[in-house]
Design a protein around this motif. Structure first.
Motif, PDB file in Angstrom:
ATOM      1  N   HIS A   1      83.285 -20.792  58.017  1.00 56.64           N
ATOM      2  CA  HIS A   1      84.195 -19.652  58.034  1.00 56.64           C
ATOM      3  C   HIS A   1      83.406 -18.437  57.615  1.00 56.64           C
ATOM      4  O   HIS A   1      82.658 -18.459  56.663  1.00 56.64           O
TER       5      HIS A   1
ATOM      6  N   SER B   1      92.032 -20.892  55.971  1.00 55.11           N
ATOM      7  CA  SER B   1      92.319 -22.313  56.222  1.00 55.11           C
ATOM      8  C   SER B   1      91.031 -22.929  56.735  1.00 55.11           C
ATOM      9  O   SER B   1      90.477 -22.523  57.750  1.00 55.11           O
TER      10      SER B   1
ATOM     11  N   VAL C   1      92.881 -15.651  51.830  1.00 57.82           N
ATOM     12  CA  VAL C   1      93.092 -17.098  51.951  1.00 57.82           C
ATOM     13  C   VAL C   1      92.639 -17.521  53.347  1.00 57.82           C
ATOM     14  O   VAL C   1      92.974 -16.880  54.340  1.00 57.82           O
TER      15      VAL C   1
ATOM     16  N   ALA D   1      96.537 -29.223  48.893  1.00 55.55           N
ATOM     17  CA  ALA D   1      96.065 -28.137  49.750  1.00 55.55           C
ATOM     18  C   ALA D   1      95.719 -28.624  51.166  1.00 55.55           C
ATOM     19  O   ALA D   1      95.572 -27.843  52.093  1.00 55.55           O
TER      20      ALA D   1
ATOM     21  N   SER E   1      92.826 -29.679  57.601  1.00 55.01           N
ATOM     22  CA  SER E   1      92.304 -28.412  57.078  1.00 55.01           C
ATOM     23  C   SER E   1      92.854 -28.217  55.656  1.00 55.01           C
ATOM     24  O   SER E   1      93.885 -28.761  55.290  1.00 55.01           O
ATOM     25  N   THR E   2      92.127 -27.426  54.921  1.00 56.54           N
ATOM     26  CA  THR E   2      92.568 -27.152  53.553  1.00 56.54           C
ATOM     27  C   THR E   2      92.555 -25.655  53.335  1.00 56.54           C
ATOM     28  O   THR E   2      91.774 -24.932  53.959  1.00 56.54           O
ATOM     29  N   LYS E   3      93.434 -25.206  52.443  1.00 60.50           N
ATOM     30  CA  LYS E   3      93.511 -23.781  52.221  1.00 60.50           C
ATOM     31  C   LYS E   3      92.619 -23.403  51.039  1.00 60.50           C
ATOM     32  O   LYS E   3      92.672 -24.005  49.966  1.00 60.50           O
TER      33      LYS E   3
ATOM     34  N   THR F   1      96.152 -29.980  54.658  1.00 60.35           N
ATOM     35  CA  THR F   1      97.215 -30.043  55.674  1.00 60.35           C
ATOM     36  C   THR F   1      96.655 -30.748  56.910  1.00 60.35           C
ATOM     37  O   THR F   1      95.457 -30.637  57.211  1.00 60.35           O
TER      38      THR F   1
ATOM     39  N   LYS G   1      90.928 -23.457  45.429  1.00 64.35           N
ATOM     40  CA  LYS G   1      91.873 -24.198  46.279  1.00 64.35           C
ATOM     41  C   LYS G   1      93.196 -23.491  46.175  1.00 64.35           C
ATOM     42  O   LYS G   1      93.612 -23.092  45.073  1.00 64.35           O
ATOM     43  N   TYR G   2      93.783 -23.294  47.322  1.00 64.02           N
ATOM     44  CA  TYR G   2      95.057 -22.588  47.359  1.00 64.02           C
ATOM     45  C   TYR G   2      96.153 -23.613  47.535  1.00 64.02           C
ATOM     46  O   TYR G   2      96.324 -24.192  48.587  1.00 64.02           O
TER      47      TYR G   2
END
Lengths: 177, 1214
Positions: free
Chosen positions: B1098, B1089, B1087, B1055, B1064-1066, B1057, B1121-1122
Motif C-alpha cells: 500500500h 485496508s 485508514v 480487524a 484484508s485487515t484494516k 475481514t 490495527k484499526y
C-alpha cells in the motif's frame, strides 16, 4: 606589735589565725573566740546606724590584764581581730586602725585570687604574695612571686606557668601572643 | 549667778559659797599661796560713821591703815560699806550732799572706783528704800566677789600651769603638783562643776600614766622611784568616803605607794562620776584602772608578793561593784550588766588564781606552805576599815572568808562563777559564758567532781564545734576525755579518744596515747562477750573511694563481685581490725529491664570508681558541708501550640539546702549510730589498717538477682565497733539473671542471594550452662543452604566481652536438619560464630519483570515500578531453630536480595529477529558472569537460537549492565510465541575460587508476535525539478506499507475481514514528526485496508515541508490495527483520548529509547485509558506489536538545503 591576728568568717569560724608566741596559741584562740561576743554585740548595735556611714573599725573590744583586743568588721561581715600586748603603749588607736586597713587590703587581695574559694581557710606562708606577718609592730604586705596558698592542698604555682621559655630566649623582637 | 570665764570657756551658772571672816592681817595670803578654798577673795570695811568729825578723827585713819595692809598684800578686791541710819540723818539735814561721809570716803579712797563704796540705808527697817539699798549692796557684793574669784582662780590656774611646766626640773614633785591641781578640783567641786573637777583628776591621771610609760621607756623621773617601793598593803579601793583623807595625807606626805595614789585618784574620780550620774563609766574605768595598775607595777618592776595583786584586784572589783549597786536600783543594774560583767569575770578569775595559789582547789587542801602564803596575804590586807566593818558582805570579809577554808573558797568561787556565767548568758555573750564555764569545769576536775565538769565541757565543746575552732575543740576534748574517763563513761571516752587520736593538732605522742587507750580497751577480755561498743567511724577512718570489679557493678547470678575500698586510717599507729563488714541492703529489682544484657552494655559506668567526699570535720556545718546549688532551667510549654508558657530556674537539691541545720553535736553522740543488722554482709577479716590509705577488697558471690545497696561500714576492733552509719553517695550493685538468647544477624548490611553470605550467630547463655552435646537444630529452608565449612570456629566470651576460649564448630547436616553442636560454655557467657548461608537463585517468577514492548501489565502501577526500578528484589527465608534450653523453636527470618535485574527486548531487522537480554547489577559487588545460555523451553525443533556473544566470561561491575544478544532462526513458520530461559553463571569477582559451585542465575521470559508482518518504508522526494529538498518548499513523502507474509494465526482478530477468499485487515497509519522538523501538510493519518497476502503493498503520498535545513530524519510513520467499534470489548477510546494517548505513545516510541521505564509507561497509559469509559462507541486502535512491524527507513535522513532567500541561520546553543 600585735601578738595575734585573726580573720574570722561571717559564720564565725576562723579563716586565718596566727599568733607570734606560738607556744601559747591556744590562749589566743580562746581569747579571739571570746572576743567574738563583743564583736557580735557591736555589730548588732551598729546595725541600727546607717549602713553607708558605718565605721568598719570596732575599736577596743575588751582589755585583759595583759592584752588588748581590737576588732574590725568588713562589709561582708568578715571580722578581723587583733590582740595587742597591753604593755605596748606605743600603739595608739590610729596605728591600730592603719594596721586593720592593711590587713583588710591584703584580705581583699586574697579574695581577688581566682584560685581562692571564698570560705576556705587562708594560709599565709613566708614566700606567699600576700604575706600576712607581723613585722615590727606592723602587718606588712609584701608582694612576693609565689601565689597565696589556699585551701587544704597547696596550689602549685599557677602564675609562673604563663611565660614561655622560647619567647625569652629569642634574640629578635619579642613575640607577643 | 552667771560666771563668765576666760579662754573662751562657755559661761556657766555657778553656786559660789562664801564665808565671812573678821579681818586679820595674818589671814592675808602670803606669796606663793596654794590654798584656794581658804583664800580671802573680798575685803569689806563696814562703818556706821555719820559724823564728819568722827570720820576725820578715827575712821579715815583706820581706813587708810586697812587699805595699806591690803595694798601690801597686793589685794585689790575690797569694798567699803557705809550703814546709814535715818535717825542720825535727820539731825544733819542741812548737810550738803557734797560733804556727806559717803562723798568724803569716795573722795578719799575710791578715786577712780566709785563703785567700791556702797551705802546701806536703814538695814533694819522695812521700807522700800531699805530694800533698794540692800539689793544694790548685794548685787555689788556678788559682782565684786565673782570678779575677785575669777581673777584669783585664773591666777591660780596660771600658777599651776607654770608649776606643771617645771616638771622636767630635777626637784619637781608630783605629789606637790597633785595637791595644787586637786585644790582646783576641789574648787570646781565646790562650785558643783563636777565635770571640771573630773577633768582635773583625769589630767592628773594622764600625767601620771605618761610618767610611768616614760619611765618604762627609760626616761625616769626621780620622784617616780618613790612609787616603786615594794607593795606592802593591798587593801583595795575605798569608794565609800567622798575623800579618803588618809590616803590624801599620805600623798601629801609623799609616802603614798603607786597603789595608794591610784586608789585615791580613782576614788575621787568615782565620787565625781557618781555625782554626774554615770555609774557605768565607773565600772568601765575600774576595769581599765585595774588592768592598768597591774601593768604599771610590772612596768615599774615593783616587787609584789605573789597573790597580793590578785587580792587587791579582787577587793577592788567587789568594792566597785558594791559601790555601784549602792547607788543604783536593781532594774538599772540588770539592764547594764554589760558594763559590770567584766568586773565580775575579773573578780572570778582573780579569786580562782588565789585559790590555786593558796592550795584551796586541790583535793587534799592547802599544805603548810600554802597556809603561810595565805597568812601573808591576809596580813597585807590590814584591818578592815571602819566604814565597812558593819556590813556583812564587805569585800574584805568575803576575801578573808574565802581564803580561810577550802569549803568557803568553793562556795564563794562557785557563787561568783555562776553569777558571771548567768550574766554573760543573759546579755548573749555565750562564748564568754562558755569560757568561764570551762574554768569552772577545770575547777571541778581539780576537786574530783567530773560529773559536774562534764556539762560545762560539753557545752563549751558544742560551741566550739559549731563555729569550727580547731584548737579550742582539741583542748576541750582533751579535758572532756579526762572527765569521761573519770566518770567511767566508756563509750563516750572511747569516742572522744578516737576523735583525739585522729586530731592533727595534738602531738604524735598524745595521739598515740589516745589510740592506745582504745586498743587497750578493745583488747580487754570483755565480761559480756556479746557487748559491743559502737562508735562512729569518721574519726577512726574515712572511706575515700570504692571500686567495683566488674566496673559496671552489675554481676550475674553466681558471678563474683569484687569491691575494693580505700579507707584512710586516721589513727597514728597501725590498727589490727578483726573484721570489716559492709552491711548490704537487698531489694528485688522491679524494673526487669535493668537485668538484661542490653542494660549491661548500655550502662557502662566510666570506671566503676565512686569517690566519697572527704569529711570536713573541723569546719562548721554552716557553709562547707552544704552541697553546691544544682540549678536547672525549666521551660513549660503549652501543650497546644508549643509556645513558652513559663520559664524559670529550679533548684534540684532544695531539700538538702534548706533542711534544718542539725546541731553538730550529734557527731559526738554515740546514740546516733545504730548498728544495722542485715542478712547480707560483705566481710573482710583480719586487716591491719596502717595510718593513711588502705586498700581493702571484699569478694562476694552473687546469689539472688536484685539490687544491693551498701548501707553501713563497720570495723571491729575487739569489742569496739566503728560504724559508718550511712554510705553516701549511694553505692549499689546489681545481680541479674538472664534467659539464654540466640541472635542471628547478617554480617553485612544485606544478604545477597546466590552467593555464600556470612551470618553471625550469637548465643547469650544467660543462666544456662552449655553442656557437651548441646546443639542448635536448624530446620532447613528449601531455597537456603547452610554451607558447612570445616574450619569454622566459635568464640566464647565472658560477660565483660573478654574472650575466654574458642572451639571448633561441628556442623552436621542432613537433608532436613542442620545440627550445630555448641562448644561447652559456662553460664553468662556469649558464644559467637559465623555460618555461611547460600540463598539459591530465585525461582523464575521472581527473576525480574518480564517485559515486552507493547505488553500490557495491568497489575502494576506506574509509581511502583519507578520505586522498584532501583531496588533489589528480596526474598525471605525463614529458619526455625531448636535451642537446647527451650522446647520452643526460634524462628528467624533472613532476607536476601537478588543482585541482578534482567530485562529483555526483541530486535528486528527486516524479518530477522534478535533477542537481547540485559543484566543489570544492582549490588555493590562486582561479579564475573560466565556461561550464558538462552534456551527455548518449548523445544520447537525448527527454532534456533544463535548466540552472538563472543566472550564466555564477562565481568559485570557494580551498578552496571551487560547485554546479551541471540539471533532467532527458524525454518518453518515461526510459533506465535516463544518461551525462553536465560541463564548465566556468576560468581563474585573479587573472591577466589569458591568451594562450592554456584547455581546460575536464570531468567525466563516469553516473546510473542515476533514475526514481522509489515514493512514500512518512507521516502521523501524533493519537489520536482529540484535536486534537494529546500526549507519551506513542499516535498512529497511516500510511505510504502508492504505485507510480508500470508495469513498467519496472529492475524486472526477483529480487524480481519474476509471477502472472496481474500483477507484484508484494516490498518491505520499516522505520520508524526515529534522533533518538529517537518510540517505535515494535509492529512497526516488515514485508514487503509490491507490485503492479507504476501507482497501486498500500500502506497501513501503526503506533502511535507522541511522546517530546517540540514540532514533531517524522516518523520515517523506508525501503523495501528484499526478495530471496529462493535467489538466485544466494552471499553473504548474516544477520539480525543486515543489521539492524545497515541501521540504520547508514538512520541515515546519515536525516541527509540532502550529505557524500559518509558516502554512501560506506554503500556500503562493504555491500561489507564482502557479502564476509562467514555460515552460514544468509537473504533479502537491497537498498536501492532513491535515485532510485527519493521520500519525499514528508520534512521534514514534527507538532506535539506536552506532556501535561497533565507539567510537566517539559527544556532541553538545549549
Amino acid at each position: 606589735m600585735a601578738v595575734c591576728i585573726a580573720v574570722i568568717a561571717k559564720e564565725n569560724y576562723p579563716l586565718y589565725i596566727r599568733s607570734t608566741p606560738t607556744e601559747n596559741e591556744l590562749k589566743f584562740h580562746y581569747m579571739v573566740h571570746t572576743s567574738l561576743d563583743v564583736v557580735d554585740e557591736k555589730i548588732s548595735a551598729m546595725g541600727k546606724a546607717l549602713v553607708d556611714q558605718r565605721e568598719l573599725y570596732l575599736g577596743l573590744l575588751y582589755p585583759t590584764e595583759d592584752y588588748k583586743v581590737y576588732g574590725y568588721v568588713t562589709n561582708s561581715k568578715v571580722k578581723f581581730v587583733m590582740v595587742v600586748d597591753s604593755s605596748n603603749t606605743a600603739l595608739r588607736d590610729n596605728e591600730i586602725r592603719s594596721m586593720f586597713r592593711k590587713l583588710h587590703n591584703s584580705y581583699t587581695d586574697v579574695m581577688c585570687n581566682p584560685f581562692y574559694n571564698p570560705g576556705d581557710r587562708i594560709q599565709s606562708s613566708p614566700g606567699g604574695p600576700y604575706f600576712l606577718c607581723p613585722i615590727q609592730s606592723r602587718w606588712a604586705l609584701l608582694p612576693v612571686s609565689d601565689p597565696v596558698q589556699v585551701g587544704p592542698t597547696p596550689v602549685s604555682d599557677p602564675v609562673q606557668v604563663s611565660p614561655t621559655p622560647c619567647v625569652r630566649s629569642s634574640p629578635g623582637p619579642l613575640i607577643t601572643w | 549667778m552667771e560666771w563668765r570665764r576666760s579662754y573662751g570657756r562657755a559661761p556657766k551658772m555657778i553656786h559660789l559659797e562664801s564665808n565671812f571672816v573678821q579681818f586679820k592681817e595674818e589671814l592675808l595670803p602670803k606669796e606663793g599661796n596654794k590654798a584656794l578654798l581658804t583664800f580671802p577673795f573680798l575685803h569689806i570695811y563696814w562703818t556706821e560713821c555719820c559724823d564728819t568729825e568722827v570720820y576725820k578723827a578715827t575712821v579715815k585713819d583706820d581706813l587708810t591703815k586697812w587699805q595699806n595692809v591690803l595694798k601690801a598684800h597686793s589685794s585689790v578686791d575690797w569694798l567699803i560699806v557705809i550703814v546709814e541710819n535715818d535717825a542720825k540723818k535727820k539731825n544733819k539735814t542741812n548737810i550738803l550732799p557734797r560733804t556727806s561721809i559717803v562723798d568724803k570716803i569716795r573722795n578719799d579712797f575710791c578715786n577712780k572706783q566709785s563703785d567700791r563704796c556702797v551705802v546701806l540705808s536703814d538695814p533694819l527697817k522695812d521700807s522700800s528704800r531699805t530694800q533698794e539699798s540692800w539689793n544694790a549692796f548685794l548685787t555689788k557684793l556678788r559682782t565684786l566677789l565673782l570678779m575677785s574669784f575669777t581673777k584669783n582662780l585664773g591666777k591660780f590656774e596660771d600658777d599651776m600651769r607654770t608649776l606643771r611646766e617645771k616638771r622636767t626640773e630635777p626637784g619637781w614633785s608630783f605629789c606637790e603638783y597633785f595637791m595644787v591641781q586637786e585644790e582646783l578640783a576641789f574648787v570646781f567641786e565646790m562650785l558643783q562643776q563636777f565635770e571640771d573637777a573630773l577633768v582635773q583628776y583625769d589630767e592628773l591621771d594622764a600625767l601620771f600614766s605618761q610618767y610611768v610609760v616614760n619611765f618604762g621607756a627609760g626616761d625616769g623621773a626621780n620622784w617616780l622611784t618613790f612609787f616603786c617601793q615594794p607593795v606592802k598593803s593591798w587593801n583595795g579601793l575605798i569608794l565609800r568616803k567622798p575623800i579618803d583623807m588618809e590616803k590624801r595625807e599620805s600623798i601629801q606626805r609623799r609616802e603614798a605607794t603607786l597603789l595608794d595614789l591610784r586608789s585615791y585618784l580613782f576614788s575621787r574620780q568615782c565620787t565625781l562620776l557618781l555625782f554626774l550620774q554615770r555609774p557605768w563609766e565607773v565600772a568601765q574605768r575600774a576595769l581599765e584602772l585595774l588592768h592598768n595598775c597591774v601593768q604599771e607595777l610590772k612596768l615599774l618592776e615593783v616587787s609584789v608578793p605573789p597573790g597580793a595583786l590578785d587580792c587587791w584586784v579582787f577587793l577592788s572589783c567587789l568594792e566597785v561593784l558594791q559601790r555601784i549597786e549602792g547607788c543604783c536600783d536593781r532594774a538599772q543594774i540588770d539592764s547594764n550588766i554589760a558594763h559590770t560583767v567584766g568586773l565580775w569575770s575579773y573578780a572570778t578569775e582573780k579569786l580562782k588564781s588565789l585559790g590555786y595559789l593558796c592550795g584551796l582547789v586541790s583535793e587534799k587542801g592547802p599544805n603548810s606552805e600554802d597556809l603561810n602564803r595565805t597568812v601573808d596575804l591576809l596580813a597585807g590586807l590590814g584591818a578592815e576599815r571602819p566604814e565597812t566593818a558593819n556590813t556583812a558582805q564587805s569585800p574584805y570579809k568575803k576575801l578573808k572568808e574565802a581564803l580561810s577554808s577550802v569549803e568557803a573558797f568553793e562556795k564563794h568561787y562557785l557563787d561568783l562563777s555562776h553569777a558571771t556565767i548567768e550574766m554573760y548568758t543573759s546579755i548573749g555573750r555565750i562564748r564568754s559564758a562558755k569560757f568561764v564555764g570551762k574554768d569552772l569545769a577545770e575547777f571541778y576536775m581539780r576537786k574530783k567532781a567530773p560529773q559536774k565538769a562534764e556539762i560545762y565541757l560539753q557545752g563549751a565543746l558544742k560551741n566550739y564545734l559549731a563555729e569550727g575552732w580547731a584548737l579550742p575543740i582539741t583542748h576541750t576534748r582533751k579535758q572532756l576525755a579526762e572527765c569521761q574517763k573519770h566518770l567511767g563513761q566508756i563509750e563516750n571516752y572511747l569516742q572522744t579518744s578516737s576523735l583525739l587520736a585522729s586530731d592533727h593538732h595534738l602531738t604524735e605522742e598524745e595521739r598515740k596515747h589516745f589510740c592506745q587507750e582504745i586498743l587497750d580497751f578493745a583488747s580487754q577480755p570483755s565480761d559480756n562477750p556479746g557487748h559491743k561498743i559502737v562508735l562512729p567511724m569518721q574519726s577512726f577512718a574515712q572511706l575515700r573511694d570504692l571500686h567495683f570489679d566488674p566496673s559496671n557493678a552489675v554481676v550475674h547470678v553466681g558471678g563474683v563481685l569484687c569491691i575494693e575500698i580505700t579507707m584512710y586510717s586516721q589513727m597514728p599507729v597501725p590498727v589490727h581490725v578483726e573484721q570489716i563488714v559492709v552491711n548490704v541492703h537487698f531489694s528485688i529489682e522491679k524494673n526487669s529491664y535493668r537485668k538484661t544484657a542490653e542494660w549491661l552494655t548500655k550502662h557502662k559506668t566510666s570506671n566503676g570508681i565512686i569517690n566519697f567526699p572527704p569529711e570536713t570535720a573541723p569546719f562548721p556545718v554552716s557553709q562547707n558541708s552544704l552541697p553546691a546549688l544544682e540549678l536547672y532551667e525549666m521551660f513549660e510549654r503549652s501543650p497546644s501550640d508549643n509556645s513558652l508558657n513559663t520559664t524559670g530556674i529550679i533548684c534540684r537539691n532544695v531539700h538538702m539546702l534548706l533542711r534544718r541545720q542539725e546541731s553538730s553535736s550529734s557527731l559526738e553522740m554515740p546514740s546516733g549510730v545504730a548498728l544495722e543488722e542485715g542478712a547480707h554482709l560483705l566481710r573482710c577479716s583480719h586487716v591491719t589498717l596502717e595510718p593513711g590509705a588502705n586498700q581493702i577488697t571484699f569478694r562476694t558471690q552473687a546469689k539472688e538477682p536484685g539490687t544491693y545497696t551498701l548501707r553501713q561500714l563497720c570495723a571491729s576492733v575487739g569489742s569496739v565497733w566503728f560504724v559508718l552509719p550511712h554510705i553516701y553517695p549511694i553505692v549499689q550493685y546489681d545481680v541479674y539473671s538472664q534467659e539464654p538468647q540466640l541472635h542471628v544477624e547478617p554480617l553485612a548490611d544485606s544478604l545477597l542471594a546466590g552467593i555464600p553470605q556470612k551470618v553471625k550467630f550469637t548465643v547469650t547463655t544467660g543462666h544456662y550452662t552449655i553442656k557437651n552435646g548441646d546443639s542448635l537444630q536448624l530446620s532447613n529452608a528449601e531455597a537456603m543452604l547452610i554451607l558447612c565449612q570445616a574450619e569454622s570456629r566459635a568464640m566464647v566470651y565472658s560477660n565483660t566481652r573478654e574472650q575466654s576460649s574458642d572451639a571448633a564448630l561441628r556442623i552436621q547436616s542432613s537433608d532436613k536438619v542442620t545440627s550445630i553442636s555448641l562448644p561447652v560454655a559456662p553460664a553468662y557467657h556469649v558464644i559467637e560464630f559465623e555460618l555461611e548461608v547460600l540463598s539459591l537463585p530465585s525461582a523464575p517468577a521472581l527473576g525480574g519483570e518480564s517485559d515486552m514492548l507493547g505488553m500490557a501489565e495491568p497489575h502494576r502501577k506506574h509509581k511502583d515500578k519507578q520505586k522498584t526500578g532501583h531496588c533489589m528484589v528480596t526474598t525471605d527465608h525463614k529458619v526455625s531453630i531448636d535451642c537446647p534450653w527451650s522446647i520452643y523453636s526460634t524462628v528467624i527470618a533472613l532476607t536476601f536480595s537478588v543482585p541482578f535485574r534482567t530485562t529483555h527486548a526483541l530486535l528486528s531487522s527486516g524479518t530477522r529477529k534478535y533477542v537481547q537480554v540485559c543484566v543489570q547489577n544492582l549490588s555493590e559487588l562486582d561479579f564475573q558472569l560466565s556461561d550464558s545460555y538462552l534456551v527455548d523451553t518449548s523445544d520447537s525443533t525448527d527454532l534456533q537460537l544463535v548466540p552472538l556473544n563472543t566472550q564466555s566470561q564477562q565481568p559485570i561491575y557494580s551498578k552496571q549492565s551487560v547485554f546479551f544478544v541471540w539471533e532467532l532462526k527458524w525454518t518453518e513458520e515461526p510459533p506465535p510465541s516463544l518461551h525462553c530461559r536465560f541463564s548465566v553463571g556468576f560468581s563474585p569477582a573479587s573472591e577466589e575460587q569458591l568451594s562450592i559451585s554456584l547455581k546460575p542465575y536464570t531468567y525466563e521470559f516469553k516473546v510473542e508476535n515476533f514475526f514481522t508482518l509489515y514493512n514500512v518504508k518512507a521516502e521523501i522526494f524533493p519537489p520536482s525539478g529540484m535536486e534537494y529538498c529546500r526549507t519551506g518548499s513542499l516535498c512529497s513523502l511516500e510511505v510504502l506499507i508492504t505485507r510480508l507474509s500470508d495469513l498467519l494465526e496472529v492475524d486472526k482478530d477483529e480487524a480481519l475481514t474476509e471477502s472472496d477468499e481474500h483477507f484484508s485487515t484494516k490498518l491505520m497509519y499516522e505520520v508524526v514528526d515529534n522533533s518538529s522538523n517537518w510540517a505535515v501538510c494535509g492529512k497526516s493519518c488515514g485508514v487503509i485496508s490491507m490485503p492479507v497476502a504476501a507482497r501486498a503493498t500500500h502506497r501513501v503520498h503526503m506533502e511535507v515541508m522541511p522546517l530546517f535545513a540540514g540532514y533531517l530524519p524522516l518523520p515517523d510513520v506508525r501503523l495501528f490495527k484499526y478495530l471496529p467499534h462493535h467489538s466485544a470489548h466494552s471499553s473504548q477510546l474516544d477520539a480525543d483520548s486515543w489521539i492524545e494517548n497515541d501521540s504520547l505513545s508514538v512520541d515515546k516510541h519515536g525516541d527509540d529509547q532502550p529505557d524500559s521505564s518509558s516502554l512501560k509507561s506506554r503500556g500503562s497509559v493504555h491500561s489507564a485509558c482502557s479502564s476509562e469509559h467514555k460515552g460514544l462507541p468509537m473504533p479502537r486502535l491497537q498498536a501492532l506489536p513491535a515485532g510485527q512491524v519493521f520500519n525499514s527507513s528508520s534512521g534514514t535522513q534527507v538532506l535539506v538545503i536552506p532556501s535561497q532567500d533565507d539567510h537566517v541561520l539559527e544556532v541553538s546553543v545549549t
